[in-house]
Motif scaffolding. Structure first.
Motif, mmCIF file in Angstrom:
data_model
loop_
_atom_site.group_PDB
_atom_site.id
_atom_site.type_symbol
_atom_site.label_atom_id
_atom_site.label_comp_id
_atom_site.label_asym_id
_atom_site.label_seq_id
_atom_site.Cartn_x
_atom_site.Cartn_y
_atom_site.Cartn_z
ATOM 1 N N TRP A 1 0.853 -1.230 0.005
ATOM 2 C CA TRP A 1 0.050 0.212 -0.266
ATOM 3 C C TRP A 1 0.900 1.320 0.064
ATOM 4 C CZ3 TRP A 1 0.481 -3.426 3.682
ATOM 5 C CH2 TRP A 1 1.031 -3.038 4.908
ATOM 6 N N ALA A 2 0.234 2.218 -0.412
ATOM 7 C CA ALA A 2 1.046 3.669 -0.658
ATOM 8 C C ALA A 2 0.070 4.714 -0.243
ATOM 9 C CB ALA A 2 1.580 3.795 -2.043
ATOM 10 N N GLN A 3 0.806 5.713 0.457
ATOM 11 C CA GLN A 3 -0.146 7.236 0.633
ATOM 12 C C GLN A 3 0.524 8.185 0.349
ATOM 13 O OE1 GLN A 3 -1.114 7.559 4.952
ATOM 14 N NE2 GLN A 3 -3.099 8.484 4.381
ATOM 15 N N PRO A 4 0.032 9.056 -0.111
ATOM 16 C CA PRO A 4 0.728 10.341 -0.334
ATOM 17 C C PRO A 4 0.833 11.086 1.049
ATOM 18 C CG PRO A 4 -1.047 9.902 -2.065
ATOM 19 C CD PRO A 4 -1.138 9.018 -1.066
ATOM 20 N N VAL A 5 1.996 11.623 1.372
ATOM 21 C CA VAL A 5 2.005 12.169 2.462
ATOM 22 C C VAL A 5 2.758 13.621 2.258
ATOM 23 C CG1 VAL A 5 1.991 10.409 4.010
ATOM 24 C CG2 VAL A 5 4.076 11.326 2.955
ATOM 25 N N GLN A 6 2.324 14.654 2.999
ATOM 26 C CA GLN A 6 2.992 16.099 2.890
ATOM 27 C C GLN A 6 4.465 15.902 3.343
ATOM 28 O OE1 GLN A 6 -0.278 18.576 4.447
ATOM 29 N NE2 GLN A 6 -0.185 19.640 2.523
ATOM 30 N N GLY B 1 2.278 2.396 -5.183
ATOM 31 C CA GLY B 1 2.870 3.626 -5.319
ATOM 32 C C GLY B 1 2.609 4.692 -6.396
ATOM 33 N N ALA B 2 2.357 3.813 -7.872
ATOM 34 C CA ALA B 2 2.103 4.628 -8.951
ATOM 35 C C ALA B 2 0.742 5.348 -8.945
ATOM 36 C CB ALA B 2 2.169 3.542 -10.299
ATOM 37 N N PHE B 3 -0.238 4.955 -8.259
ATOM 38 C CA PHE B 3 -1.426 5.523 -8.064
ATOM 39 C C PHE B 3 -1.310 6.761 -7.248
ATOM 40 C CE2 PHE B 3 -3.129 1.506 -9.857
ATOM 41 C CZ PHE B 3 -3.966 1.964 -10.974
ATOM 42 N N ALA B 4 -0.471 6.456 -6.083
ATOM 43 C CA ALA B 4 -0.201 7.484 -5.192
ATOM 44 C C ALA B 4 0.441 8.678 -5.696
ATOM 45 C CB ALA B 4 0.635 7.021 -3.982
ATOM 46 N N TRP B 5 1.626 8.279 -6.644
ATOM 47 C CA TRP B 5 2.155 9.373 -7.309
ATOM 48 C C TRP B 5 1.347 10.113 -8.268
ATOM 49 C CZ3 TRP B 5 3.074 10.778 -12.443
ATOM 50 C CH2 TRP B 5 4.194 11.415 -12.916
#
Length: 216
Positions: free
Chosen positions: A26-31, A169-173
């Motif tokens: 799993w991948a999450q965008p984070v500031q 991560g590709a979608f999170a990107w």
């Protein structure tokens, strides 16, 4: 701003009825300072004996695709109950999406995993829309056309590797790039001028550690 969604991906023993999950990422965008980063995580699943008792449930032709063997999974994988503990701890309370959605392969494999653990997910569920739909939703919220912007980003999007966290991560990107485009503007965006509108040094990049990587 609400917390970014989590994008989930599963590698399995094959794409057939009765196949079982072998890796969940799993991948999450984070500031982060100066923009956005990607928090990636993955776990390997140790197959239980009933999964291995039926030879057709393990597709050896898939091994070169996902890069995992039964031997590696038996040595390094988490048993189902521990894997479910990790997932519940990481995903509870968050919006979670996958590329196959709540009625696709990923949902089936999650059911198989949690059934082996004798329980259901605690505090989270695999929702709709699918991962691509979440990206499109974020773009539309920023006043951007997904039918234009996503193809323009495709050239630069991280490649599909069949390592679960990398593929999530590709979608999170894409989601994080939507944030950058919303802030920086995307007038006249093409695959050629994306680095001019959003300089490559501030593109979202994975944080170190915690997930399986594919070399090459």
């Amino acid at each position: 701003m609400s917390e970014a969604p989590v994008f989930l991906d599963i590698e399995a023993s094959g794409i057939t009825g009765g196949s079982f999950p072998i890796e969940i990422g799993w991948a999450q965008p984070v500031q982060a300072e100066g923009g956005w980063a990607l928090a990636l995580r993955s776990i390997l699943i140790r197959p239980i004996q009933p999964w291995l008792d039926e030879p057709l449930r393990w597709d050896r032709a898939a091994e070169p695709v996902h890069g995992l063997t039964r031997e590696v999974l038996l040595q390094e994988g988490l048993p189902p109950d521990e894997a479910c503990d990790v997932l519940d701890g990481a995903l509870a309370g968050l919006e979670v999406a996958s590329d196959t959605g709540a009625n696709g392969w990923d949902a089936d494999w999650l059911y198989i995993l949690y059934e082996a653990a004798g329980r259901s997910p605690r505090g989270w569920f695999l929702g709709e829309p699918k991962s691509g739909g979440l990206v499109a939703r974020r773009l539309r919220a920023a006043g951007l056309d997904p039918m234009t912007v996503r193809p323009a980003m495709a050239r630069w999007r991280p490649a599909h590797s069949h390592a679960a966290a990398e593929d999530a991560g590709a979608f999170a990107w894409e989601w994080a790039m939507a944030e950058l485009l919303a802030a920086g503007g995307a007038t006249g965006l093409t695959s050629e001028n994306l680095p001019e509108l959003i300089p490559a040094p501030i593109w979202p990049r994975p944080l170190a550690g915690g997930y399986r990587r594919r070399e090459g």
